[in-house]
Motif scaffolding. Structure first.
Motif, short mmCIF file in Angstrom:
data_model
loop_
_atom_site.label_atom_id
_atom_site.label_comp_id
_atom_site.label_asym_id
_atom_site.label_seq_id
_atom_site.Cartn_x
_atom_site.Cartn_y
_atom_site.Cartn_z
N SER A 151 2.90 9.44 -4.21
CA SER A 151 1.17 10.08 -4.90
C SER A 151 1.26 11.65 -4.09
CB SER A 151 0.15 9.02 -5.07
OG SER A 151 -0.51 8.70 -3.84
N PRO A 190 -3.19 -1.34 -5.37
CA PRO A 190 -2.88 -0.31 -5.45
C PRO A 190 -1.46 0.55 -5.63
CG PRO A 190 -1.76 -2.02 -3.70
CD PRO A 190 -2.87 -2.47 -5.12
N GLY A 212 3.04 0.59 -3.39
CA GLY A 212 2.53 0.48 -4.75
C GLY A 212 3.47 -0.83 -5.08
N GLY A 219 -0.96 10.85 -1.52
CA GLY A 219 -1.83 10.69 -1.32
C GLY A 219 -1.98 9.23 0.61
N ASP A 223 0.85 -0.84 -0.12
CA ASP A 223 -0.25 -0.10 -0.31
C ASP A 223 0.59 0.84 0.17
OD1 ASP A 223 -2.17 -1.65 0.38
OD2 ASP A 223 -2.37 -1.84 1.84
N LEU A 224 2.08 1.53 0.72
CA LEU A 224 2.91 2.28 0.97
C LEU A 224 3.66 2.63 -0.74
CD1 LEU A 224 4.24 4.69 3.19
CD2 LEU A 224 6.31 3.02 3.16
N THR A 229 0.75 5.07 -1.87
CA THR A 229 0.69 6.44 -1.65
C THR A 229 2.11 7.34 -1.02
OG1 THR A 229 1.06 5.45 1.00
CG2 THR A 229 -0.98 5.60 -0.30
#
Length: 154
Positions: free
Chosen positions: A152, A146, A99, A154, A96-97, A149
């Motif tokens: 990005s 994912p 990708g 976000g 998630d961090l 983030t």
């Protein structure tokens, strides 16, 4: 087929118990999937429930019919095994961090290196395969992946 001994039976049953625990955990997690609407008549729970059921069946089969066991890895093979497992956990934790593409590039590249690729070859294999799997999941199957983030904002 290797002859079963008390040692191979024990190691086979330990593996079967671990697989059965994973199957139960997967099945329990699948029942927690909540969705409001799905165009799929089975819904998003079907695949994980089917997989957990199949894994449980294979675990039970392996419990009652354990095969011959290889010797437990030692030395460099044991180290490579732990590095692979640790890399899998790190890649999943960072998904998630950072990708899908960077996480899978590292996972596939390290795996290729552990299987004997040169560092440069492992890097190329990691990039090419991560891009291939990204295209397969994202565009061919329409799966959400994912993007990370970290970069990005976000």
């Amino acid at each position: 087929m290797a002859q079963a001994t008390p040692t191979t039976n024990r190691s086979g049953r330990i593996a079967a118990a671990i697989l059965l625990a994973i199957a139960i955990g997967l099945g329990a997690a699948a029942t927690q999937i909540d969705y409001a609407f799905s165009s799929d008549p089975l819904g998003p729970k079907a695949v994980p429930l089917i997989l957990s059921g199949l894994l449980a069946l294979f675990a039970l089969y392996y419990w009652f019919r354990p095969g011959g066991a290889e010797a437990f890895p030692q030395g460099p093979l044991l180290l490579r095994s732990f590095v692979f497992i640790a890399t899998c956990f790190v890649a999943v934790a960072l998904l998630d961090l950072v990708g899908f593409l960077p996480a899978m590039t590292v996972l596939i590249g390290v795996t290729a290196y552990l299987f004997g690729a040169t560092p440069q070859g492992a890097a190329v294999i990691g990039v090419v395969q991560a891009a291939f799997w990204f295209a397969c999941f994202k565009y061919a199957l329409g799966t959400y992946l994912p993007m990370g983030t970290l970069f990005s904002g976000g």
